[in-house]
Scaffold this active site. Structure first.
Site, PDB file in Angstrom:
ATOM      1  N   ASP A  82     -23.594 -41.803  80.818  1.00  0.00           N
ATOM      2  CA  ASP A  82     -22.708 -41.784  79.519  1.00  0.00           C
ATOM      3  C   ASP A  82     -23.472 -41.061  78.815  1.00  0.00           C
ATOM      4  O   ASP A  82     -24.588 -39.956  79.227  1.00  0.00           O
ATOM      5  CB  ASP A  82     -24.274 -43.164  78.707  1.00  0.00           C
ATOM      6  N   ASP A 104     -19.960 -35.489  76.945  1.00  0.00           N
ATOM      7  CA  ASP A 104     -20.309 -35.232  75.693  1.00  0.00           C
ATOM      8  C   ASP A 104     -20.308 -34.146  74.878  1.00  0.00           C
ATOM      9  O   ASP A 104     -21.677 -33.304  75.084  1.00  0.00           O
ATOM     10  CB  ASP A 104     -21.406 -36.270  75.042  1.00  0.00           C
ATOM     11  N   GLU A 134     -16.069 -37.586  72.750  1.00  0.00           N
ATOM     12  CA  GLU A 134     -17.044 -38.424  71.733  1.00  0.00           C
ATOM     13  C   GLU A 134     -16.101 -37.129  70.291  1.00  0.00           C
ATOM     14  O   GLU A 134     -16.417 -35.923  70.973  1.00  0.00           O
ATOM     15  CB  GLU A 134     -17.947 -38.628  71.733  1.00  0.00           C
TER      16      GLU A 134
END
Length: 307
Positions: A82, A104, A134
């Site tokens: 993540d 990210d 993202e």
């Protein structure tokens, strides 16, 4: 082997209108409890490590540890990174055996985000690993800012240029305890999901910052020593609506971790004369299984999808 990437799971989730729960774990025992509960519910599931939790646990051996504790697991599950913040950290997770990664690069200008993300996609896809990215930022900030919500047209362009497998969208969710202002009516921009689905049907979207933070759970947390005064999460019915459109993955951290600590605090309070660790951890593990079970059955509709 149950350990898999997300592509095939996404196809079924999109087709049948459900999402796969992505739970932010910190220990091997947490992983085991999530797997056991998902096995019980016949639900696919994602075990998600932040860069911090990966470092805390045992970088380099996490896949091997998971394979050891999942020998009797039959449901498909995913080992996911993540918010990977750098090319180097994401590639190291891929090399370690993670089957899904999030790069990210949202803090960078759009073209740099595209360049970095595309590099990860090429590296990951060559190794059968799925990639999430993202566009923008799902952080708590002023929702009146013009760039807070995801632009569907920009999102589709980003997806096509990078080749990613899923995209985090900003439709009103947010990281943290206060996902809405105290007097703000909780709403999600479901119209953004529908527009992306119209422009790019079949593409799986992801929600971050989607914990519901139930009032009863918060009260129980505080009953056993917690000091969280305010929290405002996402209404379960809003999550239900989102997953019926094209949200195929929902990240859960706050609810999951609060449940664990509530169980731990409760056991510590009620067993002050005990010192065997499992006395306290059993209750903590019970609480996270309750959290996973509720979400798979009543929020994500992922239960009973695996025959």
């Amino acid at each position: 082997m149950p350990l898999t990437n997300l592509n095939e799971l996404f196809k079924d989730a999109y087709k049948n209108g459900y999402a796969i729960g992505c739970f932010n774990v910190d220990t091997l025992k947490m992983c085991q409890e999530v797997l056991l509960e998902s096995e019980k519910n016949h639900s696919p599931v994602i075990l998600s490590f932040s860069e911090g939790s990966r470092e805390f646990m045992h970088p380099g051996n996490i896949k091997d540890l998971l394979l050891n504790i999942s020998k009797d697991i039959t449901i498909p599950f995913v080992l996911h990174l993540d918010h990977g913040r750098s090319i180097e950290s994401v590639k190291s997770c891929i090399d370690e055996g993670f089957t899904s990664v999030m790069i990210d690069a949202s803090k960078y200008p759009l073209e740099e985000n595209i360049r970095i993300t595309k590099e990860i996609v090429e590296y990951a896809h060559a190794r059968n690993v799925t990639v999430e990215a993202e566009l923008g930022s799902v952080e708590i900030k002023d929702k009146n800012e013009s760039n807070f919500y995801t632009d569907p047209y920009q999102a589709v362009d980003f997806i096509k240029k990078t080749g990613i497998d899923s995209l985090v969208v900003s439709i009103g969710t947010g990281h943290g305890l206060m996902k809405f202002k105290e007097n703000e009516t909780p709403t999600l921009r479901l119209d953004i999901l529908r527009k992306i689905d119209e422009l790019l049907p079949g593409f799986p979207l992801v929600l971050h910052g989607s914990s519901s933070i139930d009032e009863n759970a918060l009260n129980e947390f505080n009953k056993y020593g917690g000091t969280i005064k305010k929290a405002k999460g996402i209404d379960v019915k809003l999550i239900n609506e989102a997953v019926k459109i094209n949200v195929c993955k929902v990240n859960i951290g706050t609810d999951f971790r609060m449940a664990y600590i509530t169980g731990l605090r409760k056991a510590l309070t009620e067993n002050s004369d005990k010192f065997t660790p499992r006395t306290f951890l059993v209750e903590a593990n019970k609480k996270i299984r309750e959290c996973v079970g509720y979400k798979e059955n009543f929020e994500f509709f992922s239960a009973n999808r695996i025959k």
